[in-house]
Design an enzyme around this catalytic site. Structure first.
Site, PDB file in Angstrom:
ATOM      1  N   LEU A  85       0.770  -1.179  -0.084  1.00 42.48           N
ATOM      2  CA  LEU A  85       0.023   0.002   0.067  1.00 42.48           C
ATOM      3  C   LEU A  85       0.872   1.219   0.043  1.00 42.48           C
ATOM      4  CD1 LEU A  85      -2.622  -1.191   2.599  1.00 42.48           C
ATOM      5  CD2 LEU A  85      -2.788  -1.258   0.136  1.00 42.48           C
ATOM      6  N   ASP A 126       8.303   9.918   8.466  1.00 41.97           N
ATOM      7  CA  ASP A 126       9.563  10.726   7.810  1.00 41.97           C
ATOM      8  C   ASP A 126       9.108  12.214   7.685  1.00 41.97           C
ATOM      9  OD1 ASP A 126       7.804  10.252   5.841  1.00 41.97           O
ATOM     10  OD2 ASP A 126       9.456  10.045   4.162  1.00 41.97           O
ATOM     11  N   ASN A 169       7.360  13.537   5.529  1.00 44.44           N
ATOM     12  CA  ASN A 169       7.480  14.010   3.880  1.00 44.44           C
ATOM     13  C   ASN A 169       9.143  13.840   3.541  1.00 44.44           C
ATOM     14  OD1 ASN A 169       5.963  14.206   1.444  1.00 44.44           O
ATOM     15  ND2 ASN A 169       5.887  16.290   1.778  1.00 44.44           N
ATOM     16  N   CYS A 217       8.530   4.068  -0.640  1.00 45.20           N
ATOM     17  CA  CYS A 217       7.865   2.730  -0.485  1.00 45.20           C
ATOM     18  C   CYS A 217       7.515   2.128  -1.637  1.00 45.20           C
ATOM     19  CB  CYS A 217       6.591   3.046   0.363  1.00 45.20           C
ATOM     20  SG  CYS A 217       6.883   2.907   2.197  1.00 45.20           S
ATOM     21  N   LEU A 242      -5.144   3.244  -1.370  1.00 41.89           N
ATOM     22  CA  LEU A 242      -6.655   3.391  -0.810  1.00 41.89           C
ATOM     23  C   LEU A 242      -7.355   4.326  -1.599  1.00 41.89           C
ATOM     24  CD1 LEU A 242      -5.941   3.416   3.034  1.00 41.89           C
ATOM     25  CD2 LEU A 242      -6.562   1.336   1.668  1.00 41.89           C
ATOM     26  N   LYS A 275      -3.996  15.332   4.672  1.00 41.98           N
ATOM     27  CA  LYS A 275      -4.495  14.041   4.137  1.00 41.98           C
ATOM     28  C   LYS A 275      -3.501  13.029   4.700  1.00 41.98           C
ATOM     29  CE  LYS A 275      -7.045  16.514   0.615  1.00 41.98           C
ATOM     30  NZ  LYS A 275      -6.359  17.722   0.825  1.00 41.98           N
TER      31      LYS A 275
END
Length: 382
Positions: A240, A264, A266, A272, A286, A298
């Site tokens: 994800l 982190d 940003n 990832c 998602l 968000k």
């Protein structure tokens, strides 16, 4: 002749007596040697008296030590038992010093407080058990057994990838482990729990778990030092990440969903997604933008994403799952079918535009509202 004979006999007798005396002396010396070497040999009254004297001295020392201990702790020995002495009385009689009296007062106050707190906790547990019984709720033991029974039928796995240990600061490690602790607590109470795993558990994350999380040894969680690709089959894995161009539509049985355990702020954008591509595993994000609008940042924490997936398994509705889990402080609103999408949710720096209108979130922050390496998951405020 007779006189000479008598002199010879007398001389011989004197020699015999002398020889007998010498032999006796030699025998006495040979028998006394061991006695000189063995200080505990029997038949030595002087040594015995010394031993008795030493025993008396030891007994006096032990008695004096016992009396000192008794005075210091407010106890007085009487025979085989002990008697509690009133510190105030002992101080008045001069048996203890003022400093000892103060220490005994503190000990007595702490003992009474400890007994009070113990009784209070016991009464509180009794009241809670009574309330659960009145409401028809099961006790903790029954809840644990029911959770284990539900867990046996679960065929969906959610794992947290903890291979980012070296990229986080100590405060981020603490925050991440708190989120994982929350994940397990929610999973235990979920109507439809999942198989929870922690991969690459080592370094500071493992140290934090062992030192700061009580009872972690009894968790029903798979804990592995190995990377997730070494634990699960690659064809089952879905990583994800909010940078993925794919959108998750449902949770499939038999799949293993990986959440990137990285706090982190940003500073490692796209990490990832990059690692998922390098590992050759499937990836997805998602479907937040399809169902809800978020007025504030968000960014979701690991435990928020975990709870969203548990809520979806229970409700089979992404929108209801988002509205239930995402904190209200983020200004979350549902997107209805007849509502125009004048504000579209951005994911990981993707500047989505609908009818030429940029998202208010992008214009306010001047950049991506989400932190990569979180799988659209991590919230610094959480």
């Amino acid at each position: 002749m007779t006189a000479v004979a008598e002199d010879i006999v007398g001389l011989k007798t004197n020699q015999d007596e002398k020889l007998s005396l010498e032999s006796k002396t030699e025998n006495a010396d040979t028998h006394s040697e061991p006695d000189k070497l063995d200080i505990n040999a029997p038949g030595r009254p002087i040594d015995k008296e010394c031993n008795n004297g030493n025993q008396d001295i030891d007994s006096k020392n032990s008695t004096s030590e016992g009396s000192r201990t008794g005075n210091g702790s407010g106890l007085q020995e009487e025979g085989e038992g002990t008697k509690i002495v009133d510190p105030e009385q002992a101080y008045a009689e001069g048996k203890i010093s003022k400093k000892q009296l103060k220490r005994l007062r503190r000990e007595e106050a702490w003992r009474k407080k400890k007994e009070f707190l113990k009784t209070k906790r016991k009464d509180q547990r009794r009241l809670e058990a009574q309330k659960r019984k009145e409401k028809g709720e099961p006790n903790k033991k029954r809840l644990r057994l029911e959770f284990e029974k539900r867990l046996e039928t679960s065929d969906i796995t959610i794992a947290v990838d903890l291979s980012f240990d070296d990229l986080m600061m100590e405060q981020d490690i603490k925050k991440l482990m708190k989120q994982i602790e929350r994940c397990y607590a929610v999973n235990k109470r979920a109507p439809v729990p999942v198989q929870m795993h922690l991969s690459s558990l080592g370094g500071r994350c493992r140290h934090r778990m062992e030192t700061a999380i009580a009872g972690w040894q009894g968790w029903k969680v798979g804990m592995e030092r190995r990377l997730y690709t070494e634990v699960f089959e690659r064809e089952r894995i879905v990583y994800l990440t909010s940078d993925s161009p794919n959108t998750l539509s449902t949770l499939e049985p038999g799949k293993v969903y990986i959440i990137g355990g990285l706090v982190d702020h940003n500073s490692h954008k796209g990490l990832c997604y990059q690692r998922a591509c390098e590992a050759g595993v499937a990836h997805a994000q998602l479907p937040i933008a399809q169902f809800v609008k978020i007025q504030s940042r968000k960014v979701l924490a690991v435990n928020h994403v975990f709870e969203i997936m548990l809520a979806y398994l229970e409700l089979h509705d992404w929108q209801e799952a988002f509205l239930r889990v995402i904190p209200q402080r983020k200004g979350v609103e549902a997107i209805t079918t007849d509502q125009p999408e004048d504000v579209v949710t951005e994911i990981e720096g993707t500047k989505s535009e609908t009818e030429g209108t940029r998202s208010d979130q992008t214009s306010d922050q001047g950049g991506s509202p989400l932190e990569d390496g979180h799988s659209a998951l991590l919230d610094r405020d959480s």
